[in-house]
Design an enzyme around this catalytic site. Structure first.
Site, PDB file in Angstrom:
ATOM      1  N   LYS A 124      -0.746   3.180  -5.610  1.00  0.00           N
ATOM      2  CA  LYS A 124      -0.958   4.005  -6.603  1.00  0.00           C
ATOM      3  C   LYS A 124       0.058   3.697  -7.608  1.00  0.00           C
ATOM      4  O   LYS A 124       1.160   3.127  -7.438  1.00  0.00           O
ATOM      5  CB  LYS A 124      -0.480   5.525  -5.985  1.00  0.00           C
ATOM      6  CG  LYS A 124      -0.613   6.529  -7.088  1.00  0.00           C
ATOM      7  CD  LYS A 124      -0.625   8.061  -6.360  1.00  0.00           C
ATOM      8  CE  LYS A 124       0.717   8.559  -6.158  1.00  0.00           C
ATOM      9  NZ  LYS A 124       0.833   9.578  -4.961  1.00  0.00           N
ATOM     10  N   ASP A 128       0.878  -1.220   0.022  1.00  0.00           N
ATOM     11  CA  ASP A 128       0.002   0.062  -0.181  1.00  0.00           C
ATOM     12  C   ASP A 128       0.926   1.392   0.110  1.00  0.00           C
ATOM     13  O   ASP A 128       1.862   1.197   0.326  1.00  0.00           O
ATOM     14  CB  ASP A 128      -0.913  -0.216   1.186  1.00  0.00           C
ATOM     15  CG  ASP A 128      -2.098  -0.769   1.179  1.00  0.00           C
ATOM     16  OD1 ASP A 128      -2.276  -1.327   0.189  1.00  0.00           O
ATOM     17  OD2 ASP A 128      -2.817  -1.068   2.368  1.00  0.00           O
ATOM     18  N   MET A 154      -9.747   7.678   9.132  1.00  0.00           N
ATOM     19  CA  MET A 154     -10.137   8.435   7.785  1.00  0.00           C
ATOM     20  C   MET A 154     -11.328   9.547   8.209  1.00  0.00           C
ATOM     21  O   MET A 154     -12.081   9.413   7.436  1.00  0.00           O
ATOM     22  CB  MET A 154     -10.839   7.113   6.871  1.00  0.00           C
ATOM     23  CG  MET A 154      -9.754   6.134   6.721  1.00  0.00           C
ATOM     24  SD  MET A 154     -10.561   4.856   5.776  1.00  0.00           S
ATOM     25  CE  MET A 154     -11.075   3.778   6.868  1.00  0.00           C
TER      26      MET A 154
END
Ligand code: SAH
Length: 511
Positions: A66, A44, A181
């Site tokens: 990404k 990650d 989050m």
């Protein structure tokens, strides 16, 4: 030991591994073992810097958080990749920030693997919801304040009717609320909790980049946290915390008390050795930026090295001038099937305590140890050793100064010099140069680190940084490069350098 431990990653198995919240020291032993042995690592974005350093050089590393020119990799794609690679007979580590089963979709991935009939193992990690508060000095439970803790996702829009969260129940929850989050939704979250009856004056905290260099923490109250977070500009990744325990930070905050807290220090040693210095610095609270300027290239194939090792028993005195030299001499010995007994007839001299320690690790106690890690100091220590007409071996770096062999020859010794390695320039990577740009300190542990770093970074040397040198010879190289030496260690070893840096930091005061 549990059955899962001390077994390297196995072919065809997928490991769902927690990488912890960022501090490389918070990675489990099991995770390190698997990272170091896996064929494939799917990781990650939130996996902290340095954690992948231990991966095999030939391992396939895939950033599934990404990819250049591409949006995040779809969850289904990640699962397909795990299945495909493991079916191809490879060992696969799926590395996730924090704990894989805490808001990490690890549960879904495990289900997909189970369904595909693939063997897998789950390696829990230190989750951010516990670690970030801990590094901020906030215990998530406390005998007096909180007998329960809830981990909550703040990702969901609290306004959406189909939200899975019962904000009223959360507001009434009798304990600490830890939200992942949630930064973007903070104003709505605080509003919902208040509307549900939670005390607006309840202590609250937000911790950005917990356990990482530059961690930031804001404490406030439930009602005022959104304003305080906006003002401080805190951003993801951050943990929000609501509960009386937040007020305990005043008494417990420990990170900020460390002598090098808030200081960034560039380490220019060779990568293999940088990490011990970096570890000491991090332990003192510094952000250590590794910018290796040199690399050690072993030169063990030469006839000179071969002959010296074959004749080791014939030398009356063997001098080692660095820990690398000690290590490489033993490597050369091993290629000829020899061990520490080869030194049986010799007086063994180490240039300083670090070299003596490297010898001791290999079963040889140095007879003579220089105090200050310079040739002159070793020569002083050798004053009592009679070397006239006797064979002496100096095993060292190719580029070393000739002070030691010259002086021994002058005393009548028959000196052989062998170069076990060469120190060559390492070109640091761009990211490291950028990270070093705003550093508070640059440390130099040898003149070669000075010359090579300047050759590599040139104008981009962090001019504002204070320069710390390990000793007079290194300092001379710094001045020759047109820079100022701000701090020079009294003891010329890494521990001495750190000591001098800490003293300077205390004097110069906080940034
Ligand atoms: N599996 C992870 C959580 C993944 S969800 C774990 O167990 O920690 C991602 C969220 O985790 C971020 O939005 C943030 O809220 C939190 N997080 C992850 N790393 C963090 C860190 N170093 N400091 C603060 N919060 C962090």
């Amino acid at each position: 030991m549990t059955s899962g431990s001390e077994v390297a990653a196995r072919a065809g198995v997928v490991y769902l591994v927690g990488a912890g919240p960022g501090d490389p020291g918070l990675v489990t032993a099991r995770a390190l073992e698997l990272i170091g042995s896996a064929d494939v690592i799917l990781h990650d974005r939130l996996v902290g810097a340095g954690i992948l350093d231990g991966a095999r050089p030939d391992a396939e590393l895939v950033d599934v958080g990404k990819r250049p020119g591409q949006a995040t990799v779809e969850q289904g794609e990640i699962e397909a990749l795990m299945v495909e690679r493991s079916r191809a007979g490879r060992s696969v580590v799926r590395l996730k920030g924090g704990d894989p089963f805490v808001f990490g979709r690890g549960g879904e991935e495990a289900e997909a693997l189970a369904e595909a009939g693939i063997d897998f193992e789950v390696v829990p990690g230190v989750t951010a919801g516990v670690a970030a508060p801990a590094y901020a000095g906030i215990p998530v439970t406390h005998r007096d304040d909180a007998s329960a803790v809830a981990f909550v996702t703040g990702h969901e829009d609290p306004e959406k009717p189909e939200t899975a969260l019962d904000w009223g129940a959360l507001a009434r929850f009798p304990g600490t609320l830890v939200l992942y989050m949630g930064v973007r939704n903070l104003p709505l979250i605080a509003e919902r909790l208040r509307a549900g009856g939670r005390d607006p004056a309840e202590p609250a905290a937000a911790i950005e980049g917990g356990t990482r260099p530059g961690q930031r923490c804001v404490t406030s109250t439930l009602a005022k946290l959104p304003g305080a977070v906006a003002e401080a500009g805190l951003r993801a990744p951050a943990i929000l915390l609501f509960g009386a325990v937040a007020a305990r930070r005043n008494a417990i905050a420990w990170l900020e008390r460390r002598p090098l807290h808030g200081r960034s220090v560039v380490v220019t040693r060779a990568r293999a050795q940088a990490s011990d210095l970096a570890t000491i610095l991090r332990g003192l609270g510094a952000e250590a930026i590794e910018l290796p300027a040199i690399r050690i290239e072993p030169r063990l194939d030469s006839p000179a090295v071969h002959d010296a090792v074959a004749d080791l028993h014939a030398y009356a005195l063997v001098c080692l001038t660095s820990p690398n030299g000690a290590r490489l001499l033993f490597e050369a010995m091993a290629t000829q099937g020899r061990d520490a007994r080869a030194f049986a007839n010799a007086t063994v001299a180490a240039i300083g305590p670090g070299t003596a320690a490297a010898l001791a690790e290999r079963g040889v106690t140095a007879d003579v140890v220089g105090e200050r890690f310079v040739a002159e100091s070793l020569l002083e220590a050798l004053a009592e050793v009679d070397v006239r007409e006797r064979p002496v071996l100096v095993a060292r770096a190719a580029e070393a100064r000739d002070v030691l062999p010259d002086a021994l020859a002058e005393r009548g010794a028959r000196v052989d010099v062998v170069a076990l390695y060469e120190t060559v320039r390492e070109d640091p990577d761009e990211a490291a140069i950028e990270a070093a740009a705003g550093a508070d300190y640059v440390t130099f542990t040898s003149s070669s680190t000075v010359r090579n770093l300047l050759a590599a970074v040139g104008e981009r040397f962090p001019r504002e940084a204070r320069i710390v040198s390990i000793g007079p010879i290194t300092s001379r190289a710094v001045r020759e490069a047109g820079l100022e030496v701000h701090v020079e260690a009294e003891r010329h070893d890494p521990a001495g350098l750190v000591e001098a840096l800490v003293a300077d930091a205390a004097e110069v005061g906080a940034r």
